[in-house]
Design a protein around this motif. Structure first.
Motif, PDB file in Angstrom:
ATOM      1  N   PRO A 134      -6.840   5.110  -6.732  1.00  0.00           N
ATOM      2  CA  PRO A 134      -6.232   3.931  -6.092  1.00  0.00           C
ATOM      3  C   PRO A 134      -6.208   3.989  -4.568  1.00  0.00           C
ATOM      4  O   PRO A 134      -5.974   2.971  -3.921  1.00  0.00           O
ATOM      5  CB  PRO A 134      -4.800   3.937  -6.655  1.00  0.00           C
ATOM      6  CG  PRO A 134      -4.901   4.666  -7.953  1.00  0.00           C
ATOM      7  CD  PRO A 134      -5.940   5.726  -7.720  1.00  0.00           C
ATOM      8  N   LEU A 135      -6.460   5.175  -3.987  1.00  0.00           N
ATOM      9  CA  LEU A 135      -6.465   5.303  -2.532  1.00  0.00           C
ATOM     10  C   LEU A 135      -7.541   4.429  -1.901  1.00  0.00           C
ATOM     11  O   LEU A 135      -7.422   4.024  -0.733  1.00  0.00           O
ATOM     12  CB  LEU A 135      -6.684   6.774  -2.157  1.00  0.00           C
ATOM     13  CG  LEU A 135      -6.308   7.217  -0.740  1.00  0.00           C
ATOM     14  CD1 LEU A 135      -4.845   6.944  -0.461  1.00  0.00           C
ATOM     15  CD2 LEU A 135      -6.615   8.694  -0.556  1.00  0.00           C
TER      16      LEU A 135
ATOM     17  N   THR B 167       2.215   6.185  -5.812  1.00  0.00           N
ATOM     18  CA  THR B 167       1.640   6.394  -7.136  1.00  0.00           C
ATOM     19  C   THR B 167       0.581   7.489  -7.092  1.00  0.00           C
ATOM     20  O   THR B 167       0.528   8.355  -7.970  1.00  0.00           O
ATOM     21  CB  THR B 167       1.024   5.087  -7.669  1.00  0.00           C
ATOM     22  OG1 THR B 167       2.054   4.117  -7.816  1.00  0.00           O
ATOM     23  CG2 THR B 167       0.358   5.307  -9.027  1.00  0.00           C
ATOM     24  N   VAL B 168      -0.270   7.469  -6.060  1.00  0.00           N
ATOM     25  CA  VAL B 168      -1.302   8.497  -5.918  1.00  0.00           C
ATOM     26  C   VAL B 168      -0.678   9.884  -5.827  1.00  0.00           C
ATOM     27  O   VAL B 168      -1.136  10.844  -6.459  1.00  0.00           O
ATOM     28  CB  VAL B 168      -2.181   8.214  -4.676  1.00  0.00           C
ATOM     29  CG1 VAL B 168      -3.052   9.428  -4.338  1.00  0.00           C
ATOM     30  CG2 VAL B 168      -3.067   6.996  -4.920  1.00  0.00           C
TER      31      VAL B 168
ATOM     32  N   ASN C 100       0.808  -1.213   0.000  1.00  0.00           N
ATOM     33  CA  ASN C 100       0.000   0.000   0.000  1.00  0.00           C
ATOM     34  C   ASN C 100       0.846   1.271   0.000  1.00  0.00           C
ATOM     35  O   ASN C 100       0.386   2.315  -0.464  1.00  0.00           O
ATOM     36  CB  ASN C 100      -0.955   0.003   1.198  1.00  0.00           C
ATOM     37  CG  ASN C 100      -2.110  -0.957   1.016  1.00  0.00           C
ATOM     38  OD1 ASN C 100      -2.473  -1.290  -0.107  1.00  0.00           O
ATOM     39  ND2 ASN C 100      -2.694  -1.418   2.111  1.00  0.00           N
ATOM     40  N   LEU C 101       2.058   1.198   0.514  1.00  0.00           N
ATOM     41  CA  LEU C 101       2.956   2.350   0.426  1.00  0.00           C
ATOM     42  C   LEU C 101       3.245   2.658  -1.043  1.00  0.00           C
ATOM     43  O   LEU C 101       3.279   3.830  -1.449  1.00  0.00           O
ATOM     44  CB  LEU C 101       4.263   2.080   1.182  1.00  0.00           C
ATOM     45  CG  LEU C 101       5.307   3.194   1.121  1.00  0.00           C
ATOM     46  CD1 LEU C 101       4.786   4.491   1.720  1.00  0.00           C
ATOM     47  CD2 LEU C 101       6.593   2.756   1.824  1.00  0.00           C
TER      48      LEU C 101
ATOM     49  N   GLY D 221      -7.948   8.943   4.637  1.00  0.00           N
ATOM     50  CA  GLY D 221      -8.285   8.567   3.264  1.00  0.00           C
ATOM     51  C   GLY D 221      -9.696   8.984   2.898  1.00  0.00           C
ATOM     52  O   GLY D 221      -9.944   9.477   1.789  1.00  0.00           O
ATOM     53  N   ILE D 222     -10.638   8.818   3.836  1.00  0.00           N
ATOM     54  CA  ILE D 222     -12.024   9.222   3.578  1.00  0.00           C
ATOM     55  C   ILE D 222     -12.112  10.738   3.408  1.00  0.00           C
ATOM     56  O   ILE D 222     -12.793  11.242   2.504  1.00  0.00           O
ATOM     57  CB  ILE D 222     -12.938   8.750   4.727  1.00  0.00           C
ATOM     58  CG1 ILE D 222     -13.043   7.217   4.719  1.00  0.00           C
ATOM     59  CG2 ILE D 222     -14.326   9.379   4.609  1.00  0.00           C
ATOM     60  CD1 ILE D 222     -13.743   6.643   5.936  1.00  0.00           C
ATOM     61  N   VAL D 223     -11.427  11.483   4.274  1.00  0.00           N
ATOM     62  CA  VAL D 223     -11.457  12.947   4.205  1.00  0.00           C
ATOM     63  C   VAL D 223     -10.889  13.436   2.875  1.00  0.00           C
ATOM     64  O   VAL D 223     -11.433  14.356   2.256  1.00  0.00           O
ATOM     65  CB  VAL D 223     -10.680  13.553   5.392  1.00  0.00           C
ATOM     66  CG1 VAL D 223     -10.411  15.036   5.164  1.00  0.00           C
ATOM     67  CG2 VAL D 223     -11.458  13.362   6.686  1.00  0.00           C
TER      68      VAL D 223
END
Length: 348
Positions: free
Chosen positions: A134-135, A63-64, A57-58, A114-116
């Motif tokens: 992708p997040l 990438t994001v 996930n890192l 991530g939601i925010v």
């Protein structure tokens, strides 16, 4: 003329993403410490699986950040928090159970961040939603990890207090079901995303999708402030994308794509850069003229995109192995990040 290429809302989201990267690195470091001091093999194996997910996930987060197009540093308070957390998790003042509680809180904070970011993207611009897509994979797996950690906390906490295993009742089974459901969804998405992240065609196509979204946003407004905001991001995204392609992609494809076709791509991007500078010298207050010029840029970029996604992509597929395409993607992403950092420094 365009007074600034920066927008405060976009810069704020960039800093939040940088905070998330700092926390992701902290999660990895914490899991490594917990694994080394885990009281038994079952706990150790669960934490090792989390560590593998978080390391993957890192890469998704990196990438994001590059796709988002604005490089930033974490808040100073976040840097201090990470430093203090590292010291706390390395020390002997907390029991294993207490450290596990702190780790679950970090996971919760990462999910909420991530939601925010996603909610903020919905407010600021559709192009941001494209860039940070992708997040979602990171959020899925962190949510699953939260449930798994709750189960571990029951197990470890009861053992620390009694020396015996906890009775695995209904709540534990519910936790396992939620963790499994979230984990399967997150793992599938992350595995696909991680594979795509390492494919040069997918990375280039993500850039194309984002700039096309920005062009669409330009067409929906005559507000000078919004036009400046959208153009600022178009300018930065297209510039970084073009330079990275010229540094990494075009030299590698020239031998099999052909001298003439490759030179055409260079020439198209030189024209695009000139058009970007011309628009930068214009005033967004004259909305019709500003939008008209951006429409000309959009048409030129559209022709360029069609050539890359048809003939160049086909040539890459025909002449490059999966490993070569993955290596090209890694080099492209690294080059873009460096260019973005240099651009940010030059604008200060």
């Amino acid at each position: 003329m365009v007074t600034t290429l920066d927008d405060t809302k976009r810069m704020a989201i960039a800093q939040k993403l940088a905070d998330m990267r700092a926390i992701q690195n902290l999660l990895i470091s914490t899991e490594q410490k917990l694994i080394s001091s885990a009281p038994d093999q079952d706990v150790r194996e669960r934490l090792q699986n989390m560590l593998a997910d978080d390391q993957k996930n890192l890469g998704v987060l990196e990438t994001v950040l590059v796709q988002y197009g604005i490089q930033s540093e974490p808040h100073d308070t976040m840097k201090k928090f990470v430093e203090q957390a590292e010291q706390m998790m390395s020390g002997s003042e907390l029991s294993f159970y207490q450290k596990l509680i702190q780790h679950e809180l970090l996971k919760h904070g990462q999910v909420m961040s991530g939601i925010v970011v996603h909610k903020a993207a919905q407010v600021v611009g559709a192009d941001i939603e494209v860039a940070i897509g992708p997040l979602n994979t990171v959020n899925f797996e962190n949510r699953a990890h939260q449930e798994q950690l709750k189960g571990l906390l029951e197990l470890v906490g009861v053992r620390e207090l009694t020396g015996k295993d906890a009775d695995q009742g209904l709540w534990a089974r519910v936790q396992d079901a939620v963790a499994a459901l979230s984990g399967v969804a997150g793992s599938v998405l992350t595995q696909n995303s991680d594979k795509q992240d390492m494919n040069i065609q997918t990375l280039i196509r993500l850039d194309h999708n984002k700039v096309n979204t920005l062009f669409t946003e330009v067409g929906t407004t005559k507000d000078p402030q919004k036009l400046q905001e959208y153009f600022g991001q178009i300018y930065k995204d297209l510039t970084a994308h073009a330079i990275a392609e010229e540094q990494v992609v075009y030299p590698k494809v020239r031998p099999f794509y052909g001298e003439g076709d490759t030179q055409e791509l260079y020439d198209e991007q030189a024209e695009m850069k000139q058009m970007l500078d011309e628009i930068k010298s214009m005033s967004p207050a004259d909305a019709d003229a500003f939008r008209s010029k951006i429409k000309q840029l959009m048409e030129a970029v559209g022709d360029h995109i069609r050539q890359e996604e048809s003939t160049m992509f086909a040539a890459i597929d025909k002449n490059c192995t999966d490993e070569q395409k993955e290596q090209m993607a890694t080099e492209f992403k690294t080059a873009k990040a460096k260019i973005q950092e240099e651009m940010a420094a030059s604008m200060k």
